[in-house]
Design a protein around this motif. Structure first.
Motif, mmCIF file in Angstrom:
data_model
loop_
_atom_site.group_PDB
_atom_site.id
_atom_site.type_symbol
_atom_site.label_atom_id
_atom_site.label_comp_id
_atom_site.label_asym_id
_atom_site.label_seq_id
_atom_site.Cartn_x
_atom_site.Cartn_y
_atom_site.Cartn_z
ATOM 1 N N PHE A 1 -18.060 -15.763 92.741
ATOM 2 C CA PHE A 1 -17.633 -14.860 93.793
ATOM 3 C C PHE A 1 -18.641 -13.721 93.967
ATOM 4 C CE2 PHE A 1 -15.352 -10.994 95.114
ATOM 5 C CZ PHE A 1 -14.811 -11.419 96.318
ATOM 6 N N SER A 2 -18.988 -13.086 92.860
ATOM 7 C CA SER A 2 -19.854 -11.904 92.954
ATOM 8 C C SER A 2 -21.239 -12.255 93.480
ATOM 9 C CB SER A 2 -19.946 -11.189 91.607
ATOM 10 O OG SER A 2 -20.506 -12.034 90.628
ATOM 11 N N ALA A 115 -21.816 -17.821 102.842
ATOM 12 C CA ALA A 115 -21.502 -16.904 101.743
ATOM 13 C C ALA A 115 -19.995 -16.735 101.602
ATOM 14 C CB ALA A 115 -22.169 -15.548 101.972
ATOM 15 N N ALA A 116 -19.310 -16.544 102.715
ATOM 16 C CA ALA A 116 -17.856 -16.361 102.672
ATOM 17 C C ALA A 116 -17.169 -17.611 102.145
ATOM 18 C CB ALA A 116 -17.334 -16.005 104.060
ATOM 19 N N GLY A 128 -6.288 -14.192 100.008
ATOM 20 C CA GLY A 128 -6.236 -13.002 100.857
ATOM 21 C C GLY A 128 -6.845 -11.794 100.176
ATOM 22 N N SER A 129 -6.546 -11.608 98.906
ATOM 23 C CA SER A 129 -7.126 -10.485 98.151
ATOM 24 C C SER A 129 -8.623 -10.657 97.987
ATOM 25 C CB SER A 129 -6.473 -10.371 96.771
ATOM 26 O OG SER A 129 -5.106 -10.086 96.896
ATOM 27 N N ALA A 130 -9.055 -11.873 97.682
ATOM 28 C CA ALA A 130 -10.488 -12.139 97.529
ATOM 29 C C ALA A 130 -11.220 -11.923 98.849
ATOM 30 C CB ALA A 130 -10.708 -13.563 97.029
ATOM 31 N N SER A 131 -10.607 -12.345 99.938
ATOM 32 C CA SER A 131 -11.210 -12.166 101.258
ATOM 33 C C SER A 131 -11.300 -10.687 101.620
ATOM 34 C CB SER A 131 -10.393 -12.913 102.312
ATOM 35 O OG SER A 131 -10.936 -12.714 103.587
ATOM 36 N N ALA A 132 -10.283 -9.927 101.281
ATOM 37 C CA ALA A 132 -10.292 -8.485 101.547
ATOM 38 C C ALA A 132 -11.395 -7.795 100.753
ATOM 39 C CB ALA A 132 -8.933 -7.870 101.216
ATOM 40 N N PHE A 134 -14.139 -9.236 99.598
ATOM 41 C CA PHE A 134 -15.396 -9.709 100.198
ATOM 42 C C PHE A 134 -15.733 -8.864 101.431
ATOM 43 C CE2 PHE A 134 -17.779 -12.282 103.201
ATOM 44 C CZ PHE A 134 -18.764 -12.861 102.415
ATOM 45 N N GLY A 135 -14.768 -8.691 102.315
ATOM 46 C CA GLY A 135 -14.986 -7.904 103.533
ATOM 47 C C GLY A 135 -15.280 -6.451 103.247
#
Length: 186
Positions: A1-2, A115-116, A128-132, A134-135
């Motif tokens: 992820f990072s 990347a996303a 949803g938390s990971a996407s938030a 990321f954004g």
């Protein structure tokens, strides 16, 4: 992820830097009219959209990781050429500037979805938390780097070119270091 969040955020920061610096480049530096600036901005935004559409074709034949790395490498090469041209004055003009920025934004249009997708791939329950996150990282980094352009005393394309070249370099470096670490851990 990072790895993909950070590398992708440094790549995508070029869009923020472009938005922050383009009025200075085109309206102040090249003295284009408001109407011409709008047309140039639309053309360059088309590069970003076109990169996303090209990614749809590429993803059918190649891996997202390979596409991401290749697009980030293109972004670094073009960003470095843009920086060299801006520093030396050679090859710096309205048309080359538009061409450099078009390719840079098209590259960002390719790197962003890959990347996303790769960063969020392992998250099923908490996507949803990971996407938030990321954004947030992407927008925060883009904001900081575009502020650096705004704080620069230098006129013209040089601050934009420098930040884009440096952020592309950092993004690719993050990716390469992570890949090397994964190979060692095997």
């Amino acid at each position: 992820f990072s790895t993909y969040t950070l590398a992708g955020s440094f790549s995508f920061a070029g869009l923020f830097v472009f938005v922050a610096g383009s009025p200075v480049i085109f309206m102040d530096g090249f003295h284009v009219s408001v109407q011409a600036y709008g047309a140039i901005f639309a053309l360059l935004a088309g590069g970003m959209i076109g990169g996303g559409q090209l990614n749809l074709l590429l993803i059918r034949r190649f891996s997202g990781r390979g596409i991401f790395k290749a697009a980030l490498l293109v972004q670094l090469i073009v960003g470095s050429c843009f920086l060299a041209g801006s520093m030396s004055g050679l090859g710096y003009g309205l048309v080359p500037t538009i061409a450099f920025l078009f390719v840079l934004l098209a590259s960002a249009g390719i790197t962003y979805p890959n990347a996303a997708g790769i960063a969020l791939e392992p998250f099923t329950w908490n996507a949803g938390s990971a996407s938030a996150l990321f954004g947030f990282i992407q927008l925060g980094l883009g904001s900081l780097l575009s502020a650096a352009v705004g704080l620069s005393d230098t006129q013209g394309a040089l601050p934009v070119a420098a930040v884009i070249a440096c952020s592309s370099f950092v993004g690719l470096l993050i990716l390469i270091v992570s890949e090397a670490r994964q190979l060692r851990l095997g």
